[in-house]
Design a protein around this motif. Structure first.
Motif, PDB file in Angstrom:
ATOM      1  N   GLU A  99       8.769   1.809  15.549  1.00  8.27           N
ATOM      2  CA  GLU A  99       9.563   2.708  16.376  1.00  8.27           C
ATOM      3  C   GLU A  99      11.028   2.611  15.967  1.00  8.27           C
ATOM      4  N   ASP A 100      11.650   3.740  15.716  1.00  7.33           N
ATOM      5  CA  ASP A 100      13.070   3.813  15.397  1.00  7.33           C
ATOM      6  C   ASP A 100      13.750   4.589  16.518  1.00  7.33           C
ATOM      7  N   TRP A 101      14.487   3.876  17.357  1.00  9.27           N
ATOM      8  CA  TRP A 101      15.163   4.502  18.492  1.00  9.27           C
ATOM      9  C   TRP A 101      16.510   5.049  18.054  1.00  9.27           C
ATOM     10  N   GLU A 102      16.700   6.368  18.220  1.00  7.21           N
ATOM     11  CA  GLU A 102      17.983   6.998  17.919  1.00  7.21           C
ATOM     12  C   GLU A 102      18.896   6.961  19.136  1.00  7.21           C
ATOM     13  N   SER A 103      18.322   7.092  20.299  1.00  6.03           N
ATOM     14  CA  SER A 103      19.051   6.995  21.562  1.00  6.03           C
ATOM     15  C   SER A 103      18.035   6.553  22.609  1.00  6.03           C
ATOM     16  N   THR A 104      18.448   6.531  23.865  1.00  2.00           N
ATOM     17  CA  THR A 104      17.509   6.095  24.902  1.00  2.00           C
ATOM     18  C   THR A 104      16.393   7.098  25.137  1.00  2.00           C
ATOM     19  N   ALA A 105      16.561   8.329  24.675  1.00  2.00           N
ATOM     20  CA  ALA A 105      15.548   9.354  24.906  1.00  2.00           C
ATOM     21  C   ALA A 105      14.835   9.800  23.638  1.00  2.00           C
ATOM     22  N   ILE A 106      15.338   9.461  22.478  1.00  2.00           N
ATOM     23  CA  ILE A 106      14.754   9.958  21.231  1.00  2.00           C
ATOM     24  C   ILE A 106      14.249   8.792  20.398  1.00  2.00           C
ATOM     25  N   VAL A 107      12.984   8.888  20.007  1.00  2.00           N
ATOM     26  CA  VAL A 107      12.363   7.841  19.198  1.00  2.00           C
ATOM     27  C   VAL A 107      11.619   8.493  18.033  1.00  2.00           C
ATOM     28  N   ARG A 108      11.686   7.840  16.886  1.00  2.00           N
ATOM     29  CA  ARG A 108      10.937   8.282  15.702  1.00  2.00           C
ATOM     30  C   ARG A 108       9.903   7.217  15.392  1.00  2.00           C
ATOM     31  N   HIS A 109       8.721   7.655  14.975  1.00  5.57           N
ATOM     32  CA  HIS A 109       7.647   6.721  14.669  1.00  5.57           C
ATOM     33  C   HIS A 109       7.297   6.774  13.181  1.00  5.57           C
ATOM     34  N   ARG A 110       7.033   5.607  12.624  1.00  7.98           N
ATOM     35  CA  ARG A 110       6.516   5.485  11.262  1.00  7.98           C
ATOM     36  C   ARG A 110       5.158   4.804  11.371  1.00  7.98           C
ATOM     37  N   TYR A 111       4.166   5.334  10.681  1.00  7.82           N
ATOM     38  CA  TYR A 111       2.815   4.801  10.735  1.00  7.82           C
ATOM     39  C   TYR A 111       2.404   4.342   9.337  1.00  7.82           C
ATOM     40  N   LEU A 112       1.858   3.139   9.245  1.00  8.48           N
ATOM     41  CA  LEU A 112       1.309   2.629   7.989  1.00  8.48           C
ATOM     42  C   LEU A 112      -0.144   2.245   8.219  1.00  8.48           C
ATOM     43  N   TYR A 113      -0.980   2.484   7.208  1.00 11.47           N
ATOM     44  CA  TYR A 113      -2.411   2.207   7.314  1.00 11.47           C
ATOM     45  C   TYR A 113      -2.832   1.211   6.235  1.00 11.47           C
ATOM     46  N   PHE A 114      -3.483   0.156   6.663  1.00 11.17           N
ATOM     47  CA  PHE A 114      -3.944  -0.899   5.767  1.00 11.17           C
ATOM     48  C   PHE A 114      -5.463  -0.954   5.785  1.00 11.17           C
ATOM     49  N   GLU A 115      -6.011  -1.314   4.632  1.00  9.12           N
ATOM     50  CA  GLU A 115      -7.440  -1.568   4.531  1.00  9.12           C
ATOM     51  C   GLU A 115      -7.614  -2.886   3.798  1.00  9.12           C
ATOM     52  N   GLU A 116      -8.204  -3.848   4.477  1.00 10.76           N
ATOM     53  CA  GLU A 116      -8.396  -5.198   3.939  1.00 10.76           C
ATOM     54  C   GLU A 116      -7.085  -5.796   3.439  1.00 10.76           C
ATOM     55  N   GLY A 117      -6.003  -5.557   4.181  1.00 15.34           N
ATOM     56  CA  GLY A 117      -4.711  -6.168   3.872  1.00 15.34           C
ATOM     57  C   GLY A 117      -3.872  -5.454   2.836  1.00 15.34           C
ATOM     58  N   THR A 118      -4.316  -4.291   2.347  1.00 11.95           N
ATOM     59  CA  THR A 118      -3.577  -3.532   1.335  1.00 11.95           C
ATOM     60  C   THR A 118      -3.181  -2.179   1.913  1.00 11.95           C
ATOM     61  N   LEU A 119      -1.924  -1.791   1.698  1.00  9.58           N
ATOM     62  CA  LEU A 119      -1.420  -0.520   2.199  1.00  9.58           C
ATOM     63  C   LEU A 119      -2.102   0.634   1.480  1.00  9.58           C
ATOM     64  N   ILE A 120      -2.697   1.554   2.263  1.00  5.97           N
ATOM     65  CA  ILE A 120      -3.384   2.699   1.652  1.00  5.97           C
ATOM     66  C   ILE A 120      -2.726   4.028   1.976  1.00  5.97           C
ATOM     67  N   GLY A 121      -1.736   4.025   2.891  1.00  8.09           N
ATOM     68  CA  GLY A 121      -1.056   5.279   3.202  1.00  8.09           C
ATOM     69  C   GLY A 121      -0.209   5.149   4.441  1.00  8.09           C
ATOM     70  N   GLY A 122       0.443   6.249   4.798  1.00 13.46           N
ATOM     71  CA  GLY A 122       1.275   6.272   5.982  1.00 13.46           C
ATOM     72  C   GLY A 122       1.901   7.629   6.169  1.00 13.46           C
ATOM     73  N   TRP A 123       2.584   7.783   7.294  1.00  8.74           N
ATOM     74  CA  TRP A 123       3.302   9.023   7.552  1.00  8.74           C
ATOM     75  C   TRP A 123       4.413   8.776   8.547  1.00  8.74           C
ATOM     76  N   TYR A 124       5.326   9.737   8.608  1.00  4.56           N
ATOM     77  CA  TYR A 124       6.534   9.645   9.420  1.00  4.56           C
ATOM     78  C   TYR A 124       6.494  10.772  10.431  1.00  4.56           C
ATOM     79  N   GLU A 125       6.543  10.426  11.716  1.00  8.54           N
ATOM     80  CA  GLU A 125       6.386  11.429  12.766  1.00  8.54           C
ATOM     81  C   GLU A 125       7.592  12.333  12.909  1.00  8.54           C
ATOM     82  N   GLY A 126       8.763  11.833  12.684  1.00  5.56           N
ATOM     83  CA  GLY A 126       9.958  12.636  12.880  1.00  5.56           C
ATOM     84  C   GLY A 126      10.540  12.378  14.244  1.00  5.56           C
ATOM     85  N   SER A 127      11.266  13.313  14.755  1.00  2.00           N
ATOM     86  CA  SER A 127      11.962  13.121  16.020  1.00  2.00           C
ATOM     87  C   SER A 127      11.187  13.763  17.152  1.00  2.00           C
ATOM     88  N   SER A 128      11.087  13.047  18.235  1.00  2.00           N
ATOM     89  CA  SER A 128      10.514  13.615  19.449  1.00  2.00           C
ATOM     90  C   SER A 128      11.223  12.984  20.634  1.00  2.00           C
TER      91      SER A 128
END
Length: 146
Positions: A99-128
């Motif tokens: 979670e990346d908080w820009e202010s008290t009302a705005i948060v951005r999320h970053r998601y990472l996906y692992f399989e057996e301990g190795t990073l296989i992908g991810g995505w960035y939600e943006g601002s909401s």
């Protein structure tokens, strides 16, 4: 009775094959597709060969597919949430949520996906904007009262 082989004369008005069915066009398309696949396979390998232990990525606080969980922790730090699941074959999968908080009302999320301990992908939600749900009027939320 004489049997003469009559060859059909070439008809100058015969229908030409469509553009895509012409041999030079097909060759160009196949070469282009082959180069595209080759670049998609080779370019990640080249990036990995330049930085095999991902030290440059860690120093720049970037993550890349193929990193271990320890390398991601060195690069980005720990996530706020980790969701763990197992496939029917017993493969451990993890979703890390940052979670990346820009202010008290705005948060951005970053998601990472692992399989057996190795990073296989991810995505960035943006601002909401984080909003309070609509609470019933008869029971207002304590934090929303003046």
């Amino acid at each position: 009775m004489t049997t003469e082989s009559q060859s059909a004369p070439l008809d100058p008005e015969a229908e030409e094959p469509s553009f895509i069915r012409r041999r030079p066009v097909r060759i160009i398309i196949y070469i282009g597709l082959g180069l595209f696949v080759l670049l998609m396979v080779v370019s990640p390998m080249i990036a990995h060969l330049r930085d095999p232990d991902f030290q440059k990525h860690i120093e720049q606080h970037r993550v890349m597919v193929g990193m271990t969980k320890d390398q991601v922790l060195k690069s980005w730090g720990g996530p706020q949430t980790i969701n763990t699941t197992f496939t029917k074959d017993g493969v451990r999968q993890e979703e890390w949520i940052f979670e990346d908080w820009e202010s008290t009302a705005i948060v951005r999320h970053r998601y990472l996906y692992f399989e057996e301990g190795t990073l296989i992908g991810g995505w960035y939600e943006g601002s909401s904007e984080r909003r309070f749900p609509d609470f019933p009027a008869e029971k207002p939320h304590p934090k929303l009262q003046p």
